[in-house]
Design a protein around this motif. Sequence first.
Motif, PDB file in Angstrom:
ATOM      1  N   ALA A  97       1.003   3.793  -3.173  1.00 42.71           N
ATOM      2  CA  ALA A  97       0.776   5.200  -2.862  1.00 42.71           C
ATOM      3  C   ALA A  97       1.573   6.424  -3.697  1.00 42.71           C
ATOM      4  O   ALA A  97       1.260   7.463  -3.968  1.00 42.71           O
ATOM      5  CB  ALA A  97       0.837   5.634  -1.337  1.00 42.71           C
ATOM      6  N   CYS A 128      -3.643   5.840   1.750  1.00 42.56           N
ATOM      7  CA  CYS A 128      -3.096   5.793   0.498  1.00 42.56           C
ATOM      8  C   CYS A 128      -4.228   6.546  -0.401  1.00 42.56           C
ATOM      9  O   CYS A 128      -5.436   6.909  -0.112  1.00 42.56           O
ATOM     10  CB  CYS A 128      -3.508   4.198   0.092  1.00 42.56           C
ATOM     11  SG  CYS A 128      -3.059   3.995  -1.513  1.00 42.56           S
ATOM     12  N   SER A 134      -7.303  12.074  -5.168  1.00 38.28           N
ATOM     13  CA  SER A 134      -6.625  11.993  -3.939  1.00 38.28           C
ATOM     14  C   SER A 134      -6.928  13.193  -2.818  1.00 38.28           C
ATOM     15  O   SER A 134      -6.833  12.984  -1.800  1.00 38.28           O
ATOM     16  CB  SER A 134      -5.106  11.843  -4.389  1.00 38.28           C
ATOM     17  OG  SER A 134      -4.756  13.170  -4.998  1.00 38.28           O
ATOM     18  N   PHE A 188       0.826  -1.258   0.023  1.00 39.79           N
ATOM     19  CA  PHE A 188       0.067  -0.106  -0.052  1.00 39.79           C
ATOM     20  C   PHE A 188       0.983   1.297  -0.101  1.00 39.79           C
ATOM     21  O   PHE A 188       0.539   2.279  -0.822  1.00 39.79           O
ATOM     22  CB  PHE A 188      -1.075  -0.027   1.293  1.00 39.79           C
ATOM     23  CG  PHE A 188      -2.223  -1.078   1.012  1.00 39.79           C
ATOM     24  CD1 PHE A 188      -3.248  -0.284   0.124  1.00 39.79           C
ATOM     25  CD2 PHE A 188      -2.479  -2.001   1.817  1.00 39.79           C
ATOM     26  CE1 PHE A 188      -4.210  -0.880  -0.290  1.00 39.79           C
ATOM     27  CE2 PHE A 188      -3.680  -2.573   1.383  1.00 39.79           C
ATOM     28  CZ  PHE A 188      -4.641  -1.906   0.410  1.00 39.79           C
ATOM     29  N   GLU A 189       2.138   1.089   0.688  1.00 44.23           N
ATOM     30  CA  GLU A 189       3.006   2.418   0.805  1.00 44.23           C
ATOM     31  C   GLU A 189       3.411   2.531  -0.699  1.00 44.23           C
ATOM     32  O   GLU A 189       3.774   3.667  -1.369  1.00 44.23           O
ATOM     33  CB  GLU A 189       4.094   2.134   1.662  1.00 44.23           C
ATOM     34  CG  GLU A 189       3.318   2.299   3.153  1.00 44.23           C
ATOM     35  CD  GLU A 189       4.424   1.977   4.136  1.00 44.23           C
ATOM     36  OE1 GLU A 189       5.535   1.353   3.846  1.00 44.23           O
ATOM     37  OE2 GLU A 189       4.198   2.272   5.456  1.00 44.23           O
TER      38      GLU A 189
END
Length: 273
Positions: free
Chosen positions: A53, A110, A221, A49-50
């Motif tokens: 992102a 995220c 985002s 997930f990082e």
Amino acid sequence: MSEAAAKAAEAESVLIREDEGGIARLTMNRPKQRNSLSEELMRAMTAEFEAIAADAAVRAVVLAGAGPAFCAGHDLKELTAARSSADRGRAFFAETMQLCSTLMQAIVNCPKPVIARVHGIATAAGCQLVASCDLAIAADEAKFAAPGVNIGLFCSTPMVALSRNVTRKHAMEMLLTGEMVSAARAYEMGLVNRVVTAGALDAEVNALANLIASKSALTVSIGKKAFYEQLEKPLADAYAYASEVMVTNMLARDAEEGIGAFIEKRDPKWEDR
């Protein structure tokens, strides 16, 4: 690496990532353990997930589970094994809960919308995963529960995400009874967005992911971050914060392009800036 070797390596991986058309699909791959959240799986998911992102090519994420279930929560066998240590497992338990909290926050933080594709069961930390995702689509046979009370371990960390998704009364009922909730009931409670037949699940998830991926990634985002930020603020502070976000958003190139396209009755051309 040969195709056979690649398939073997994938089969052994606790988490599989497949990217296509701006959509990253993450599949928890511990089918025999009902995708229970082992230390290894939680670390792998957090790292992915990082990475997502920071990946400009990804515009939406689908989280799924391999085998007969979405996720059955924490790996109780792994937790029980830690009791043999001198501190009766305290250090490992603390590390596990911290890993879980970090994972759930990585999903929320995220910048790409995350859709849970739910089938089978989503219980305890598995239900927490569903609640932590931005959106969720469930097969009609899916079931949800926060069953910790049944084994003397109240679902305190799942409670954090659950209580932020459904009403207090619904959350408390799930937490205090530990009973299974049907997909239809989960929809009524607001835990999932849609319920479809098992055969239509992938098509419905893909359609939603593709629809989101067609929007400006910058705008999405900004909106996702603002949504969670304002929820924790008093009303006046929430409006002040959201107003400033709107001003910043209005100055973005994509807002200028989108508004211009609307006025000119044409499709916008996003630049994600």
